[in-house]
Design an enzyme around this catalytic site. Structure first.
Site, PDB file in Angstrom:
ATOM      1  N   THR A  80       3.829 -11.118  -1.118  1.00 23.29           N
ATOM      2  CA  THR A  80       3.013 -11.923  -0.204  1.00 23.29           C
ATOM      3  C   THR A  80       1.551 -11.624  -0.499  1.00 23.29           C
ATOM      4  OG1 THR A  80       2.851 -10.197   1.471  1.00 23.29           O
ATOM      5  CG2 THR A  80       4.803 -11.648   1.569  1.00 23.29           C
ATOM      6  N   ALA A 109       7.241  -5.338   5.136  1.00 18.87           N
ATOM      7  CA  ALA A 109       6.917  -5.774   6.496  1.00 18.87           C
ATOM      8  C   ALA A 109       5.618  -6.562   6.463  1.00 18.87           C
ATOM      9  CB  ALA A 109       6.742  -4.566   7.422  1.00 18.87           C
ATOM     10  N   LYS A 135       8.015  -4.208  15.091  1.00 16.21           N
ATOM     11  CA  LYS A 135       8.463  -2.949  14.479  1.00 16.21           C
ATOM     12  C   LYS A 135       9.407  -2.208  15.436  1.00 16.21           C
ATOM     13  CE  LYS A 135       7.497  -1.319  11.064  1.00 16.21           C
ATOM     14  NZ  LYS A 135       8.037  -1.471   9.675  1.00 16.21           N
ATOM     15  N   TYR A 194       2.745  -7.138  16.446  1.00 19.00           N
ATOM     16  CA  TYR A 194       3.157  -6.283  15.318  1.00 19.00           C
ATOM     17  C   TYR A 194       4.037  -5.130  15.810  1.00 19.00           C
ATOM     18  CZ  TYR A 194       2.879  -2.377  12.034  1.00 19.00           C
ATOM     19  OH  TYR A 194       3.203  -1.311  11.232  1.00 19.00           O
ATOM     20  N   ASP A 233     -13.887  -7.058  21.278  1.00 15.35           N
ATOM     21  CA  ASP A 233     -12.752  -6.152  21.090  1.00 15.35           C
ATOM     22  C   ASP A 233     -11.491  -6.913  20.655  1.00 15.35           C
ATOM     23  OD1 ASP A 233     -11.506  -3.746  20.984  1.00 15.35           O
ATOM     24  OD2 ASP A 233     -11.696  -3.288  23.125  1.00 15.35           O
ATOM     25  N   ARG A 234     -10.582  -6.180  19.994  1.00 14.88           N
ATOM     26  CA  ARG A 234      -9.241  -6.718  19.678  1.00 14.88           C
ATOM     27  C   ARG A 234      -8.493  -6.937  20.988  1.00 14.88           C
ATOM     28  NH1 ARG A 234      -5.612  -2.886  15.885  1.00 14.88           N
ATOM     29  NH2 ARG A 234      -6.570  -4.088  14.216  1.00 14.88           N
ATOM     30  N   THR A 258       6.291   2.889  12.428  1.00 13.41           N
ATOM     31  CA  THR A 258       4.916   3.249  12.796  1.00 13.41           C
ATOM     32  C   THR A 258       4.862   3.938  14.154  1.00 13.41           C
ATOM     33  OG1 THR A 258       2.787   2.260  13.389  1.00 13.41           O
ATOM     34  CG2 THR A 258       4.709   0.901  13.735  1.00 13.41           C
ATOM     35  N   ASP A 259       3.788   4.690  14.388  1.00 13.66           N
ATOM     36  CA  ASP A 259       3.591   5.300  15.711  1.00 13.66           C
ATOM     37  C   ASP A 259       3.217   4.256  16.773  1.00 13.66           C
ATOM     38  OD1 ASP A 259       0.995   4.720  14.889  1.00 13.66           O
ATOM     39  OD2 ASP A 259       0.218   6.757  15.171  1.00 13.66           O
ATOM     40  N   GLU A 260       2.845   3.042  16.345  1.00 15.46           N
ATOM     41  CA  GLU A 260       2.392   2.037  17.315  1.00 15.46           C
ATOM     42  C   GLU A 260       3.505   1.594  18.250  1.00 15.46           C
ATOM     43  OE1 GLU A 260      -0.157  -1.027  15.913  1.00 15.46           O
ATOM     44  OE2 GLU A 260      -1.038   0.229  14.376  1.00 15.46           O
ATOM     45  N   PHE A 295       0.815  -1.217   0.000  1.00 14.82           N
ATOM     46  CA  PHE A 295       0.000   0.000   0.000  1.00 14.82           C
ATOM     47  C   PHE A 295       0.855   1.277   0.000  1.00 14.82           C
ATOM     48  CE2 PHE A 295      -2.355   2.742   3.260  1.00 14.82           C
ATOM     49  CZ  PHE A 295      -3.045   3.459   2.307  1.00 14.82           C
TER      50      PHE A 295
HETATM   51  P1  NAD Z   1       1.463  -3.710   3.204  1.00 12.38           P
HETATM   52  O1  NAD Z   1       1.144  -4.897   4.069  1.00 12.38           O
HETATM   53  O2  NAD Z   1       0.406  -3.113   2.362  1.00 12.38           O
HETATM   54  O3  NAD Z   1       2.689  -4.072   2.238  1.00 12.38           O
HETATM   55  C1  NAD Z   1       3.810  -4.784   2.679  1.00 12.38           C
HETATM   56  C2  NAD Z   1       4.621  -5.201   1.440  1.00 12.38           C
HETATM   57  O4  NAD Z   1       5.794  -5.899   1.886  1.00 12.38           O
HETATM   58  C3  NAD Z   1       3.871  -6.157   0.500  1.00 12.38           C
HETATM   59  O5  NAD Z   1       3.992  -5.732  -0.835  1.00 12.38           O
HETATM   60  C4  NAD Z   1       4.565  -7.504   0.718  1.00 12.38           C
HETATM   61  O6  NAD Z   1       4.551  -8.315  -0.442  1.00 12.38           O
HETATM   62  C5  NAD Z   1       5.968  -7.066   1.087  1.00 12.38           C
HETATM   63  N1  NAD Z   1       6.661  -8.074   1.900  1.00 12.38           N
HETATM   64  C6  NAD Z   1       6.202  -8.711   3.010  1.00 12.38           C
HETATM   65  N2  NAD Z   1       7.111  -9.600   3.439  1.00 12.38           N
HETATM   66  C7  NAD Z   1       8.190  -9.507   2.603  1.00 12.38           C
HETATM   67  C8  NAD Z   1       9.460 -10.160   2.540  1.00 12.38           C
HETATM   68  N3  NAD Z   1       9.801 -11.112   3.443  1.00 12.38           N
HETATM   69  N4  NAD Z   1      10.315  -9.805   1.562  1.00 12.38           N
HETATM   70  C9  NAD Z   1       9.982  -8.858   0.647  1.00 12.38           C
HETATM   71  N5  NAD Z   1       8.784  -8.231   0.654  1.00 12.38           N
HETATM   72  C10 NAD Z   1       7.897  -8.547   1.614  1.00 12.38           C
HETATM   73  O7  NAD Z   1       2.080  -2.643   4.205  1.00 12.38           O
HETATM   74  P2  NAD Z   1       1.914  -1.046   4.231  1.00 12.38           P
HETATM   75  O8  NAD Z   1       0.657  -0.706   4.932  1.00 12.38           O
HETATM   76  O9  NAD Z   1       2.164  -0.504   2.881  1.00 12.38           O
HETATM   77  O10 NAD Z   1       3.121  -0.654   5.205  1.00 12.38           O
HETATM   78  C11 NAD Z   1       4.427  -0.444   4.679  1.00 12.38           C
HETATM   79  C12 NAD Z   1       5.376  -0.092   5.811  1.00 12.38           C
HETATM   80  O11 NAD Z   1       4.923   1.082   6.473  1.00 12.38           O
HETATM   81  C13 NAD Z   1       5.485  -1.182   6.885  1.00 12.38           C
HETATM   82  O12 NAD Z   1       6.824  -1.254   7.318  1.00 12.38           O
HETATM   83  C14 NAD Z   1       4.583  -0.685   7.999  1.00 12.38           C
HETATM   84  O13 NAD Z   1       5.003  -1.155   9.255  1.00 12.38           O
HETATM   85  C15 NAD Z   1       4.752   0.820   7.868  1.00 12.38           C
HETATM   86  N6  NAD Z   1       3.615   1.651   8.320  1.00 12.38           N
HETATM   87  C16 NAD Z   1       2.346   1.384   7.901  1.00 12.38           C
HETATM   88  C17 NAD Z   1       1.281   2.213   8.305  1.00 12.38           C
HETATM   89  C18 NAD Z   1      -0.136   1.989   7.828  1.00 12.38           C
HETATM   90  O14 NAD Z   1      -1.043   2.679   8.262  1.00 12.38           O
HETATM   91  N7  NAD Z   1      -0.395   1.054   6.925  1.00 12.38           N
HETATM   92  C19 NAD Z   1       1.540   3.295   9.134  1.00 12.38           C
HETATM   93  C20 NAD Z   1       2.859   3.542   9.535  1.00 12.38           C
HETATM   94  C21 NAD Z   1       3.892   2.718   9.121  1.00 12.38           C
HETATM   95  O1  TDX Z   2     -12.829  -4.662  11.314  1.00 10.19           O
HETATM   96  C1  TDX Z   2     -12.239  -3.816  12.013  1.00 10.19           C
HETATM   97  N1  TDX Z   2     -12.941  -3.165  12.991  1.00 10.19           N
HETATM   98  C2  TDX Z   2     -12.373  -2.258  13.833  1.00 10.19           C
HETATM   99  O2  TDX Z   2     -13.045  -1.701  14.713  1.00 10.19           O
HETATM  100  C3  TDX Z   2     -10.846  -3.497  11.847  1.00 10.19           C
HETATM  101  C4  TDX Z   2     -10.044  -4.186  10.766  1.00 10.19           C
HETATM  102  C5  TDX Z   2     -10.281  -2.558  12.691  1.00 10.19           C
HETATM  103  N2  TDX Z   2     -11.009  -1.965  13.670  1.00 10.19           N
HETATM  104  C6  TDX Z   2     -10.353  -0.965  14.539  1.00 10.19           C
HETATM  105  C7  TDX Z   2      -9.048  -1.393  15.177  1.00 10.19           C
HETATM  106  C8  TDX Z   2      -8.274  -0.081  15.263  1.00 10.19           C
HETATM  107  O3  TDX Z   2      -8.643   0.621  16.438  1.00 10.19           O
HETATM  108  O4  TDX Z   2     -10.008   0.131  13.683  1.00 10.19           O
HETATM  109  C9  TDX Z   2      -8.756   0.713  14.061  1.00 10.19           C
HETATM  110  C10 TDX Z   2      -7.815   0.647  12.876  1.00 10.19           C
HETATM  111  O5  TDX Z   2      -7.495  -0.730  12.658  1.00 10.19           O
HETATM  112  P1  TDX Z   2      -6.470  -1.183  11.514  1.00 10.19           P
HETATM  113  O6  TDX Z   2      -6.936  -0.659  10.214  1.00 10.19           O
HETATM  114  O7  TDX Z   2      -6.268  -2.649  11.663  1.00 10.19           O
HETATM  115  O8  TDX Z   2      -5.164  -0.351  11.883  1.00 10.19           O
HETATM  116  P2  TDX Z   2      -4.250  -0.289  13.215  1.00 10.19           P
HETATM  117  O9  TDX Z   2      -4.367  -1.500  14.032  1.00 10.19           O
HETATM  118  O10 TDX Z   2      -4.520   1.033  13.873  1.00 10.19           O
HETATM  119  O11 TDX Z   2      -2.767  -0.278  12.528  1.00 10.19           O
HETATM  120  C11 TDX Z   2      -2.535   0.517  11.332  1.00 10.19           C
HETATM  121  O12 TDX Z   2      -1.885   1.724  11.625  1.00 10.19           O
HETATM  122  C12 TDX Z   2      -0.534   1.686  11.975  1.00 10.19           C
HETATM  123  C13 TDX Z   2      -1.736  -0.278  10.310  1.00 10.19           C
HETATM  124  O13 TDX Z   2      -2.381  -1.517  10.047  1.00 10.19           O
HETATM  125  C14 TDX Z   2      -0.328  -0.501  10.759  1.00 10.19           C
HETATM  126  O14 TDX Z   2       0.437  -1.158   9.747  1.00 10.19           O
HETATM  127  C15 TDX Z   2       0.302   0.837  11.052  1.00 10.19           C
HETATM  128  O15 TDX Z   2       1.593   0.662  11.560  1.00 10.19           O
END
Ligand code: NAD
Ligand code: TDX
Length: 347
Positions: A34, A81, A159, A155, A285-286, A129-131, A11
């Site tokens: 993946t 990741a 990270k 997770y 809840d999660r 990530t901020d997590e 993404f």
């Molecule tokens: P995503 O899950 O959409 O994409 C992850 C990508 O990594 C995929 O294309 C997958 O094929 C690839 N991948 C996974 N394992 C691999 C491996 N062993 N070797 C090579 N490639 C591999 O993730 P995203 O949401 O785009 O997040 C990208 C980065 O940003 C991550 O490091 C995540 O922790 C960080 N991040 C995400 C968010 C968020 O809200 N999504 C926020 C802050 C930081």
């Molecule tokens: O079905 C759902 N219902 C629901 O209430 C899902 C999938 C999530 N949730 C809640 C859980 C969280 O409080 O929504 C919030 C957001 O959930 P996610 O989209 O799973 O994100 P979060 O767990 O906050 O993590 C995301 O932000 C930080 C990304 O997945 C991470 O990769 C990033 O690092």
């Protein structure tokens, strides 16, 4: 720049790839493809001479080493990741492998290559990530660069470990690492396991909308294109050893986000299932659910001149419209590798 980027079929990585190629940078994308990787995310630049993809596992040191030898990067942007908290509850080991072991392989091979080919411009940008900072109460100050780490999910623990290794490479080996920590991203091409795309798609399909707990958890939402712009700026200008925080200035409770999505889908997709707020279903809840994340990115603004340019209201409206217009992106995913079922309930 010559950017060796990992995770560029995902993404956020794909948004960076699209922006980088459009800006004239050369990109080698290492991505294992993946379940979360999808070549359609980079289709708009895939034919460019500036772009190459290799199917590489970041834990495979030989393949990573070969990529450095072939490509001669002056930047690494490491995004690959396992990224979904709920999947980390069901299967934490894969998160240790990819996020911790994979990151150390990337650091080790990058350092080996840089030692043989010294380059003052070289930066290794580790995207996190901020997590890693844990969970805030309503009264707490937002996270900043000096907030102590307190990860609470498999997770975020993986990270956090990867961030520590990245900084260890800077302090121990004087290796030019830049770390970035960002809040929740949303926008086109997000995999439909995450809150916003899942709710948009389920609302379009007239299915129950599973809100965890009371829906009062708070996230700070940033549009993926704003984040990608910040990451490219950190790659160009980032100081070795520095941390840059990115946020969206858009704290919302989950239930507020789901209400907005219901109303937007009612408005753009017609009244068949309206009002879609009636589809909201509160579910278990999660486990270990972090209550609130919030980011103070003022230092990043001062140092890079970056700040988010899209309001959450505009960005969410555009995103809902994008999923409505691009059912050919998500329908095959739901029919195949992810059916939209609950993950990580520990039941
Ligand atoms: P995503 O899950 O959409 O994409 C992850 C990508 O990594 C995929 O294309 C997958 O094929 C690839 N991948 C996974 N394992 C691999 C491996 N062993 N070797 C090579 N490639 C591999 O993730 P995203 O949401 O785009 O997040 C990208 C980065 O940003 C991550 O490091 C995540 O922790 C960080 N991040 C995400 C968010 C968020 O809200 N999504 C926020 C802050 C930081
Ligand atoms: O079905 C759902 N219902 C629901 O209430 C899902 C999938 C999530 N949730 C809640 C859980 C969280 O409080 O929504 C919030 C957001 O959930 P996610 O989209 O799973 O994100 P979060 O767990 O906050 O993590 C995301 O932000 C930080 C990304 O997945 C991470 O990769 C990033 O690092």
């Amino acid at each position: 720049m010559r950017i060796l980027l990992t995770g560029g079929l995902g993404f956020i990585g794909s948004a960076v790839v699209r922006q980088a190629v459009q800006a004239g940078h050369t990109v080698l994308n290492l991505d294992l493809q993946t379940y979360a990787g999808d070549p359609r995310t980079v289709a708009s630049v895939a034919d460019s001479d500036l772009y190459e993809h290799r199917t590489v596992d970041i834990c495979d040191d030989g393949a990573v080493r070969q990529a450095f030898e072939d490509f001669f990067p002056d930047r690494v942007m490491h995004l690959a990741a396992e990224s979904h908290v709920d999947r980390s509850i069901d299967g934490p080991a894969e998160f240790v492998r990819t996020n911790v072991v994979g990151t150390t392989v990337m650091l080790q091979e990058a350092q080996r290559w840089l030692t043989a080919h010294p380059n003052e411009q070289f930066r290794f940008v580790h995207i996190s990530t901020d997590e890693v900072f844990g969970s805030l109460t309503l009264d707490d100050e937002p996270f900043c660069e000096t907030t102590s780490y307190d990860p609470r999910s498999p997770y975020s623990a993986s990270k956090a470990a990867s961030d520590h290794f990245a900084r260890a490479w800077f302090h121990t080996y004087d290796f030019p690492v830049v770390v970035t920590n960002c809040s929740n991203n949303y926008g086109p091409f997000q995999f439909p396991e995450k809150l916003i795309p899942l709710m948009v798609i389920k609302a379009l399909n007239g299915e129950p909308l599973p809100v965890y707990g009371k829906g009062d958890n708070i996230r700070d939402w940033i549009h993926v294109e704003d984040h990608a712009e910040g990451l490219l700026q950190a790659a160009i200008e980032g100081q070795a050893g520095s941390t840059y925080l990115f946020g969206g200035d858009a704290e919302r409770t989950n239930i507020d986000v789901v209400h907005m999505i219901c109303d937007l889908v009612d408005a753009v997709a017609g009244s068949g299932e309206a009002p879609r707020r009636n589809l909201i279903t509160y579910v278990t809840d999660r486990p270990g659910h972090d209550h609130r994340y919030a980011i103070d990115f003022e230092t990043t603004t001062n140092r890079l001149g970056w700040k988010p340019s899209r309001s959450f209201e505009d960005g969410l409206r555009d995103t809902v419209q994008w999923y409505l217009d691009n059912d050919d992106y998500w329908e095959p995913i739901l029919a195949g590798r992810y059916a939209g079922t609950r993950l990580g309930s520990a039941e």
